[in-house]
Design an enzyme around this catalytic site. Sequence first.
Site, PDB file in Angstrom:
ATOM      1  N   HIS A   1      -9.308  -4.983  11.481  1.00 50.12           N
ATOM      2  CA  HIS A   1     -10.049  -4.809  10.225  1.00 50.12           C
ATOM      3  C   HIS A   1     -11.376  -4.089  10.438  1.00 50.12           C
ATOM      4  CE1 HIS A   1      -7.135  -7.754   8.885  1.00 50.12           C
ATOM      5  NE2 HIS A   1      -7.557  -7.642   7.647  1.00 50.12           N
TER       6      HIS A   1
ATOM      7  N   GLU B   1       0.810  -1.226   0.000  1.00 50.98           N
ATOM      8  CA  GLU B   1       0.000   0.000   0.000  1.00 50.98           C
ATOM      9  C   GLU B   1       0.839   1.270   0.000  1.00 50.98           C
ATOM     10  OE1 GLU B   1      -0.675  -2.582   1.969  1.00 50.98           O
ATOM     11  OE2 GLU B   1      -2.701  -3.184   1.415  1.00 50.98           O
TER      12      GLU B   1
END
Lengths: 334, 458
Positions: B261, B192
């Site tokens: 998450h 990322e």
Amino acid sequence: MGSMTDAPNRQNGPVLSKEEMERAYREMLLVRRFEEKAGQLYGMGLIGGFCHLYIGQEAVVAGIGLAMKKGDRSITSYRDHGQMLVAGMTARGVMAELTGRSGGYSHGKGGSMHMFSKEQEFYGGHGIVGAQVALGTGLALTSAYKKDGAISIVYFGEGASNQGQVYESFNLAALHKLPCLYVIENNRYGMGTSIERASASKDLSKNATPWGIPSRKVDGMDVAAVYQAAKEAMEHCRSGKGPFLLEMETYRYRGHSMSDPAKYRQRSEVDEMRQTRDPIESLKAEMIKQGIDESFFKTVDHDVKAVVKDAAEFAETSPEPDASELWTDVLVGE
Amino acid sequence: MASPILMPALSPTMEEGTLARWVKKEGDAVRSGEVIAEIETDKATMEMEAAEDGVLGRILIDEGTEHVAVNTPIAVLLEEGEDASAADGLDLGSKAKPTPKVEKIVPNAAASAPQGPAQRSTAELVEPEWGETADITVREALRDAMAAEMRRDEDVFLLGEEVAQYQGAYKVSQGLLDEFGEKRVMDMPITEHGFTGMAVGAALSGVKPIVEFMTMNFSLQAVDHIINSAAKTRYMSGGQMSCPIVFRGPNGAAARVGAQHSQCFGSWYAHIPGLKVVAPWSAADAKGLLRAAIRDPNPVVVLENEILYGKKFPCPVDEDFVLPIGKAKIEREGKDVTLVAFSIMVGVALEAAEQLAAQGIEAEVINLRSLRPLDTETIIKSVKKTNRIVSVEEGWPVAGIGSEICTIAVEQAFDWLDAPPARVCGLDIPLPYAANLEKLALPKPEWIVEAVRKQLGD
């Protein structure tokens, strides 16, 4: 250290033409004198915050500048004044940004570390170590996407070469064969930490090898060597073969920033580099050897001094940005 | 010509220092770059280098002198061959350029903080009647938005993990690879930081990437590029650079995926000047806001929600359908209390409004749609009508979107409030995995009903 690098092949005549040598000399001297002046203005309190001088490393930008073509993009770290001057940005605009005035490239809102020029395809000036490597890979992605034939020159220091995103970028550039020339300016010290104490990799030019990126180690104090290596590397990038890595072995004479007491190295180390390896003096000696007249140097010295003096005067007298500038340029269209 | 050597400023904060030692003495030749003195600052002892070649003509400040102000002449530099008497003519008092005066901030000074430009009225942002609708899922709406904009503009492309061959980790990019090919739908390795930086660099130099994060949680790996590179560059470049880029992905809790998450980044990204942030709830929100985000010349964060991906809503079929960024939508009108929510919490607030209606309380439900800019005008107008406000969000309470909503209500509608503004938030804990605990940690309609009843004095 010179023995580890590829020396330029001077067998078939000089690497640089007379015109190229003259241009390189002029640009290196401009960077040197500009930075000396910036140091003085900092000392006088006219430049604030962080200010990182490029003195000692001039051959790197000058040699690469000679090999660049119009439309090529470049990006670097916060030690960015040299890159900007060689990219064709005006000494006035850069110096006035250093003093935080409205005549600066960012109207005083960026400062020494954050300057850009859309016109000269210069994308900063980045204060976050290593950020420019991923961003610069993106400049090359634009070239590949638009097929515009440009390449992107991404400068970073040996300190930044330990950042994770550098290797993420190598991987992306190699995967997508992006026209990206990575240039490590190895000046031996990441702020106050020597390369030996920061990097387990002993040969940074090999740092992109796992991704199949070709590379070379270059004497970054020799502008002809830099030019020759850059020219070959750029041909590789431009031909669609993907990225290339050059490690420039260079040296900064001054501290990391203006407020660096530089206790991590011996004064004699700096003095020796200045006396034996100075990129400007070395080129001058070579030019004299090739019969370039003393009057050339006198003229250039004089011209460069005048440019820098003019830039400093402009930077001191350009007004501070208007208070209304606080709110402009936050978003496009507002 | 003789010139004064001034006491230098050697750090961003130095105003004075000690002249610790003269390394050179009067009459010594000095070369540019040579150390001439040692200066002690508040932080360190620094070497002072000569800026020019010459001869140290006269020392004006003895070594050991403390509290030497920056810019005080400390010595005179002569040109080679010049006599020391050349210094006599120097006006050492006025020759030194004074440090530019920094305006000192005086407490209780009459001057107030500079005001920004007046906010444009969101009343101008009228949503036209888009006519016929069809029921589609949020997932389809997002895909359709990207496909429509990619057809419209060659410079728009999508990149992210599993967006191409796999058709999207949550199948949002289904079919895009087939239509647009590898050049415009790019699979990324799981990096990322690197690919976001690359996308931002591409956006700065002339293309319009859409970055899909598999979940917004992973945007933390890339947060430096979102904030420092994308949001700030326009300002730092004095308006030369622009960064037309979209960062999108599912945000907030999904179902039992645990603490790493399950986080709402609404307040994180809404905090940043230079970014726009939208958070769609319905399929129409998703399609209209994502299309607007892709067209926007600024970096826009689109906070989606995994649980909503499969939900169907009516969405205008008009090919030109798009929504304005910065305009909230009143989903349900009411006169007794204003409920402000975004993303999945809009549905929860609507359920609460149903329950309240059964108790004879008419709640107005505002779907924020955009977190930055925030449609304060719609919120305040509603509060002035209902006299009560409850903000609802899935994220944590501390420095959350609710804190902002309540502050705005107090600042701009204090006299209209019949009760203190209230916040309904996710509990102030990392989200637990156990099914029962997770359920207990996230806002539900009953919490909202309770908050409203408390405002009503129950």
